[in-house]
Design a protein around this motif. Structure first.
Motif, PDB file in Angstrom:
ATOM      1  N   GLU A 178     -45.914  23.936  66.623  1.00 50.73           N
ATOM      2  CA  GLU A 178     -45.554  25.226  66.037  1.00 50.73           C
ATOM      3  C   GLU A 178     -44.678  25.050  64.801  1.00 50.73           C
ATOM      4  O   GLU A 178     -44.760  25.831  63.845  1.00 50.73           O
ATOM      5  CB  GLU A 178     -44.831  26.076  67.085  1.00 50.73           C
ATOM      6  CG  GLU A 178     -45.742  26.507  68.231  1.00 50.73           C
ATOM      7  CD  GLU A 178     -44.985  27.188  69.358  1.00 50.73           C
ATOM      8  OE1 GLU A 178     -43.733  27.231  69.279  1.00 50.73           O
ATOM      9  OE2 GLU A 178     -45.632  27.654  70.308  1.00 50.73           O
ATOM     10  N   LYS A 179     -43.869  24.004  64.803  1.00 44.79           N
ATOM     11  CA  LYS A 179     -43.012  23.727  63.640  1.00 44.79           C
ATOM     12  C   LYS A 179     -43.864  23.351  62.426  1.00 44.79           C
ATOM     13  O   LYS A 179     -43.580  23.765  61.290  1.00 44.79           O
ATOM     14  CB  LYS A 179     -42.043  22.591  63.982  1.00 44.79           C
ATOM     15  CG  LYS A 179     -40.941  22.352  62.948  1.00 44.79           C
ATOM     16  CD  LYS A 179     -39.994  21.261  63.417  1.00 44.79           C
ATOM     17  CE  LYS A 179     -38.828  21.071  62.451  1.00 44.79           C
ATOM     18  NZ  LYS A 179     -37.892  22.216  62.485  1.00 44.79           N
ATOM     19  N   ILE A 180     -44.919  22.571  62.680  1.00 44.38           N
ATOM     20  CA  ILE A 180     -45.837  22.210  61.590  1.00 44.38           C
ATOM     21  C   ILE A 180     -46.522  23.468  61.058  1.00 44.38           C
ATOM     22  O   ILE A 180     -46.610  23.687  59.851  1.00 44.38           O
ATOM     23  CB  ILE A 180     -46.891  21.208  62.082  1.00 44.38           C
ATOM     24  CG1 ILE A 180     -46.234  19.882  62.493  1.00 44.38           C
ATOM     25  CG2 ILE A 180     -47.939  20.957  61.001  1.00 44.38           C
ATOM     26  CD1 ILE A 180     -47.193  18.909  63.154  1.00 44.38           C
ATOM     27  N   ALA A 181     -47.016  24.302  61.978  1.00 48.56           N
ATOM     28  CA  ALA A 181     -47.742  25.503  61.578  1.00 48.56           C
ATOM     29  C   ALA A 181     -46.854  26.477  60.812  1.00 48.56           C
ATOM     30  O   ALA A 181     -47.309  27.173  59.901  1.00 48.56           O
ATOM     31  CB  ALA A 181     -48.330  26.186  62.811  1.00 48.56           C
ATOM     32  N   ALA A 182     -45.570  26.531  61.186  1.00 48.15           N
ATOM     33  CA  ALA A 182     -44.651  27.487  60.561  1.00 48.15           C
ATOM     34  C   ALA A 182     -44.028  26.972  59.276  1.00 48.15           C
ATOM     35  O   ALA A 182     -43.350  27.718  58.573  1.00 48.15           O
ATOM     36  CB  ALA A 182     -43.544  27.853  61.553  1.00 48.15           C
ATOM     37  N   SER A 183     -44.257  25.708  58.951  1.00 51.07           N
ATOM     38  CA  SER A 183     -43.648  25.141  57.760  1.00 51.07           C
ATOM     39  C   SER A 183     -44.118  25.882  56.507  1.00 51.07           C
ATOM     40  O   SER A 183     -45.308  26.051  56.273  1.00 51.07           O
ATOM     41  CB  SER A 183     -44.007  23.659  57.627  1.00 51.07           C
ATOM     42  OG  SER A 183     -43.481  23.122  56.428  1.00 51.07           O
ATOM     43  N   ASP A 184     -43.156  26.376  55.724  1.00 50.09           N
ATOM     44  CA  ASP A 184     -43.496  27.122  54.509  1.00 50.09           C
ATOM     45  C   ASP A 184     -43.128  26.347  53.247  1.00 50.09           C
ATOM     46  O   ASP A 184     -42.980  26.926  52.164  1.00 50.09           O
ATOM     47  CB  ASP A 184     -42.808  28.486  54.509  1.00 50.09           C
ATOM     48  CG  ASP A 184     -41.281  28.371  54.559  1.00 50.09           C
ATOM     49  OD1 ASP A 184     -40.772  27.233  54.689  1.00 50.09           O
ATOM     50  OD2 ASP A 184     -40.602  29.411  54.461  1.00 50.09           O
ATOM     51  N   THR A 185     -42.973  25.038  53.388  1.00 50.92           N
ATOM     52  CA  THR A 185     -42.643  24.200  52.230  1.00 50.92           C
ATOM     53  C   THR A 185     -43.821  24.170  51.263  1.00 50.92           C
ATOM     54  O   THR A 185     -44.908  23.721  51.607  1.00 50.92           O
ATOM     55  CB  THR A 185     -42.308  22.759  52.670  1.00 50.92           C
ATOM     56  OG1 THR A 185     -41.185  22.804  53.564  1.00 50.92           O
ATOM     57  CG2 THR A 185     -41.974  21.897  51.476  1.00 50.92           C
ATOM     58  N   GLN A 186     -43.613  24.668  50.062  1.00 50.17           N
ATOM     59  CA  GLN A 186     -44.673  24.711  49.056  1.00 50.17           C
ATOM     60  C   GLN A 186     -44.319  23.939  47.802  1.00 50.17           C
ATOM     61  O   GLN A 186     -45.119  23.883  46.866  1.00 50.17           O
ATOM     62  CB  GLN A 186     -44.981  26.167  48.691  1.00 50.17           C
ATOM     63  CG  GLN A 186     -45.499  26.989  49.854  1.00 50.17           C
ATOM     64  CD  GLN A 186     -46.023  28.339  49.401  1.00 50.17           C
ATOM     65  OE1 GLN A 186     -46.664  28.463  48.359  1.00 50.17           O
ATOM     66  NE2 GLN A 186     -45.754  29.367  50.187  1.00 50.17           N
ATOM     67  N   GLN A 187     -43.131  23.363  47.779  1.00 48.76           N
ATOM     68  CA  GLN A 187     -42.707  22.606  46.607  1.00 48.76           C
ATOM     69  C   GLN A 187     -42.328  21.195  47.031  1.00 48.76           C
ATOM     70  O   GLN A 187     -41.511  21.000  47.932  1.00 48.76           O
ATOM     71  CB  GLN A 187     -41.515  23.291  45.942  1.00 48.76           C
ATOM     72  CG  GLN A 187     -41.831  24.688  45.440  1.00 48.76           C
ATOM     73  CD  GLN A 187     -40.590  25.453  45.015  1.00 48.76           C
ATOM     74  OE1 GLN A 187     -39.470  25.086  45.357  1.00 48.76           O
ATOM     75  NE2 GLN A 187     -40.783  26.534  44.269  1.00 48.76           N
ATOM     76  N   LEU A 188     -42.947  20.227  46.403  1.00 51.10           N
ATOM     77  CA  LEU A 188     -42.616  18.834  46.695  1.00 51.10           C
ATOM     78  C   LEU A 188     -43.194  17.940  45.615  1.00 51.10           C
ATOM     79  O   LEU A 188     -44.068  18.333  44.836  1.00 51.10           O
ATOM     80  CB  LEU A 188     -43.149  18.412  48.072  1.00 51.10           C
ATOM     81  CG  LEU A 188     -44.658  18.414  48.318  1.00 51.10           C
ATOM     82  CD1 LEU A 188     -45.356  17.153  47.797  1.00 51.10           C
ATOM     83  CD2 LEU A 188     -44.946  18.531  49.810  1.00 51.10           C
ATOM     84  N   SER A 189     -42.697  16.718  45.583  1.00 54.83           N
ATOM     85  CA  SER A 189     -43.256  15.677  44.725  1.00 54.83           C
ATOM     86  C   SER A 189     -42.970  14.353  45.407  1.00 54.83           C
ATOM     87  O   SER A 189     -42.047  14.236  46.209  1.00 54.83           O
ATOM     88  CB  SER A 189     -42.637  15.709  43.320  1.00 54.83           C
ATOM     89  OG  SER A 189     -41.228  15.515  43.395  1.00 54.83           O
ATOM     90  N   GLY A 190     -43.777  13.376  45.121  1.00 55.48           N
ATOM     91  CA  GLY A 190     -43.550  12.083  45.735  1.00 55.48           C
ATOM     92  C   GLY A 190     -44.704  11.131  45.534  1.00 55.48           C
ATOM     93  O   GLY A 190     -45.651  11.409  44.790  1.00 55.48           O
ATOM     94  N   THR A 191     -44.609  10.000  46.228  1.00 50.66           N
ATOM     95  CA  THR A 191     -45.634   8.972  46.151  1.00 50.66           C
ATOM     96  C   THR A 191     -46.230   8.765  47.534  1.00 50.66           C
ATOM     97  O   THR A 191     -45.516   8.671  48.532  1.00 50.66           O
ATOM     98  CB  THR A 191     -45.044   7.639  45.654  1.00 50.66           C
ATOM     99  OG1 THR A 191     -44.449   7.852  44.368  1.00 50.66           O
ATOM    100  CG2 THR A 191     -46.122   6.579  45.532  1.00 50.66           C
ATOM    101  N   ALA A 193     -39.968   7.446  54.437  1.00 55.21           N
ATOM    102  CA  ALA A 193     -39.526   7.810  53.086  1.00 55.21           C
ATOM    103  C   ALA A 193     -38.091   8.335  53.098  1.00 55.21           C
ATOM    104  O   ALA A 193     -37.746   9.264  52.362  1.00 55.21           O
ATOM    105  CB  ALA A 193     -40.472   8.839  52.472  1.00 55.21           C
ATOM    106  N   GLY A 194     -37.256   7.744  53.954  1.00 55.87           N
ATOM    107  CA  GLY A 194     -35.861   8.138  54.029  1.00 55.87           C
ATOM    108  C   GLY A 194     -35.605   9.424  54.780  1.00 55.87           C
ATOM    109  O   GLY A 194     -34.477   9.920  54.800  1.00 55.87           O
ATOM    110  N   ASP A 254     -39.645  14.288  47.618  1.00 63.81           N
ATOM    111  CA  ASP A 254     -38.564  15.169  47.172  1.00 63.81           C
ATOM    112  C   ASP A 254     -39.055  16.600  47.330  1.00 63.81           C
ATOM    113  O   ASP A 254     -40.140  16.948  46.847  1.00 63.81           O
ATOM    114  CB  ASP A 254     -38.230  14.878  45.710  1.00 63.81           C
ATOM    115  CG  ASP A 254     -36.995  15.625  45.213  1.00 63.81           C
ATOM    116  OD1 ASP A 254     -36.667  16.678  45.791  1.00 63.81           O
ATOM    117  OD2 ASP A 254     -36.364  15.149  44.252  1.00 63.81           O
ATOM    118  N   PHE A 255     -38.289  17.441  48.016  1.00 64.16           N
ATOM    119  CA  PHE A 255     -38.715  18.811  48.271  1.00 64.16           C
ATOM    120  C   PHE A 255     -38.117  19.825  47.292  1.00 64.16           C
ATOM    121  O   PHE A 255     -38.180  21.032  47.523  1.00 64.16           O
ATOM    122  CB  PHE A 255     -38.382  19.197  49.716  1.00 64.16           C
ATOM    123  CG  PHE A 255     -39.188  18.430  50.726  1.00 64.16           C
ATOM    124  CD1 PHE A 255     -40.534  18.707  50.924  1.00 64.16           C
ATOM    125  CD2 PHE A 255     -38.605  17.400  51.449  1.00 64.16           C
ATOM    126  CE1 PHE A 255     -41.278  17.990  51.839  1.00 64.16           C
ATOM    127  CE2 PHE A 255     -39.340  16.667  52.374  1.00 64.16           C
ATOM    128  CZ  PHE A 255     -40.685  16.970  52.567  1.00 64.16           C
TER     129      PHE A 255
END
Length: 410
Positions: free
Chosen positions: A68-81, A222-223, A277-278
């Motif tokens: 449910e935590k994965i489904a509810a994740s609203d993170t839309q900004q990130l960058s990385g490798t 990734a830390g 990086d979020f």
């Protein structure tokens, strides 16, 4: 370390994941022109690669809560490798590419920067990707090579792809919804399985009554502190041993995705962040201007050729008799018949190039059963049985499971 908590999979997991999956645009389609290789490439959403360091002490969480935590994740900004490694056990294609390239595919209608061709490279080997996202309308994915870089940029109604090695550019314009309604090809980074999140969503859709889902400890990727969600088929006969997803403990974003085949050994697919990086990426990440002297191919121009090939392929596929689905869950097998009951071309028939015949022979095992005789073509994940009377059985199952399905279907 979190204890081993399990979640029932009798329909409770699917609703929890529906929200995360809904609305994802299927933006890029590509075909590897060998039946088994093509099916295996489609499973690129299933891979392992990054080493974790340390086991952080995190609060207890159940598997259902983590899903449910994965489904509810609203993170839309990130960058990385992201590092992706794929080992499907397919022999090297070597010089075979030319044997399977459709007529005319080398002309201007199929630019080397076209995502349909470039993204097939992710089906094998190890690749380093640089990714960035800022909401649903801004994404960038770059495949890094030693001396070159391939970038796919989506910014609003503009899509650009650039291959620095050949100095070629692919350009598509118009909103995804408008192009989809018009039946046109649309290439964009969103929907491409190049991040652990996209891969995890695919795996969680398979979490039904034939699956065990558990939280098995913690990790640091990734830390970032993460929980380890382990998905295992409960049926015997599947080529998939387990799928492990490292989920960010803070925001629920999958950081690493690993698929281990039931045969053991090296992971078949491995995808994970080496850095992430979020914060909101710089706006310049999503801007692109074709370099001086670059050859630019517009999508409409490329699609003219692509549509012709698609119509031809559609006609070829229509000759196959209706597909029948055998079994369920991880042991699902697709059964269909070749046109006119045609069997695999035999050696010396001249129906396929010598290099292609050698490739097919290297994949195949001769088998017999109540159904008669045939050849099983193998990868580490997807296997296919082609009988001598023109029936085909394909699935992420073992050779024995395919033979049993053919025997029972006879």
């Amino acid at each position: 370390m979190a204890p081993n908590d399990s979640a029932g999979t009798n329909g409770t997991a699917a609703p929890g994941t529906k929200g995360a999956v809904a609305g994802r645009r299927k933006a890029v389609r590509y075909i590897v022109p060998v039946a088994v290789a093509g099916v295996a490439a489609a499973t690129i959403g299933l891979v392992p690669a990054l080493a974790s360091s340390g086991d952080p002490d995190l609060p207890k969480i159940t598997a259902q809560e983590l899903i449910e935590k994965i489904a509810a994740s609203d993170t839309q900004q990130l960058s990385g490798t992201v590092k992706i490694s794929t080992d499907l056990g397919i022999p090297s294609m070597g010089g075979l590419a030319g044997s399977f390239v459709p007529d005319g595919a080398g002309d201007k209608g199929s630019a080397s920067a076209d995502p349909q061709t470039k993204l097939t490279e992710l089906a094998s080997g190890t690749h380093t990707l640089r990714v960035a996202a800022d909401g649903p309308d801004k994404q960038r994915v770059s495949i890094l090579d030693r001396a070159s870089e391939y970038s796919l940029i989506h910014n609003g109604d503009q899509v650009w792809a650039y291959d620095s090695k050949s100095n070629t550019v692919y350009h598509a314009e118009g909103r995804a919804e408008d192009r989809a309604e018009a039946g046109e090809h649309r290439a964009a980074p969103d929907g491409v399985p190049t991040t652990p999140k996209a891969l995890a969503e695919q795996a969680l859709k398979a979490a039904d009554g034939t699956t065990s889902v558990r939280v098995e400890g913690t990790a640091q990727v990734a830390g970032r502190d993460a929980y380890r969600l382990v998905i295992k088929p409960e049926q015997s006969g599947s080529t998939i041993g387990s799928i492990t997803v490292a989920v960010d403990a803070e925001n629920g974003v999958p950081l690493k995705f690993t698929l281990q085949p039931s045969s053991g050994g090296k992971a078949a697919i491995d995808a994970g962040f080496t850095s992430v990086d979020f914060d909101r990426p710089d706006a310049s990440s999503f801007s692109f201007t074709p370099p001086k002297g670059a050859e630019v191919t517009e999508a409409d121009e490329a699609e003219g050729h692509g549509k012709a090939e698609a119509e031809k392929a559609k006609g070829d596929l229509s000759a196959f008799e209706g597909m029948n689905v055998i079994g369920k869950g991880w042991n699902t097998i697709a059964e269909f018949k070749t046109p006119g009951g045609a069997a695999l071309p035999s050696e010396g028939s001249g129906e396929v190039p010598a290099e292609a015949q050698q490739f097919l022979d290297s994949l195949g095992d001769k088998v017999t059963g109540k159904f008669g005789s045939g050849t099983v073509f193998k990868t580490r994940l997807v296997n296919a049985l082609m009988t001598d009377d023109g029936r085909v059985y394909v699935g992420a199952v073992t050779k024995d499971a395919l033979v049993k399905a053919a025997d029972n279907a006879g």
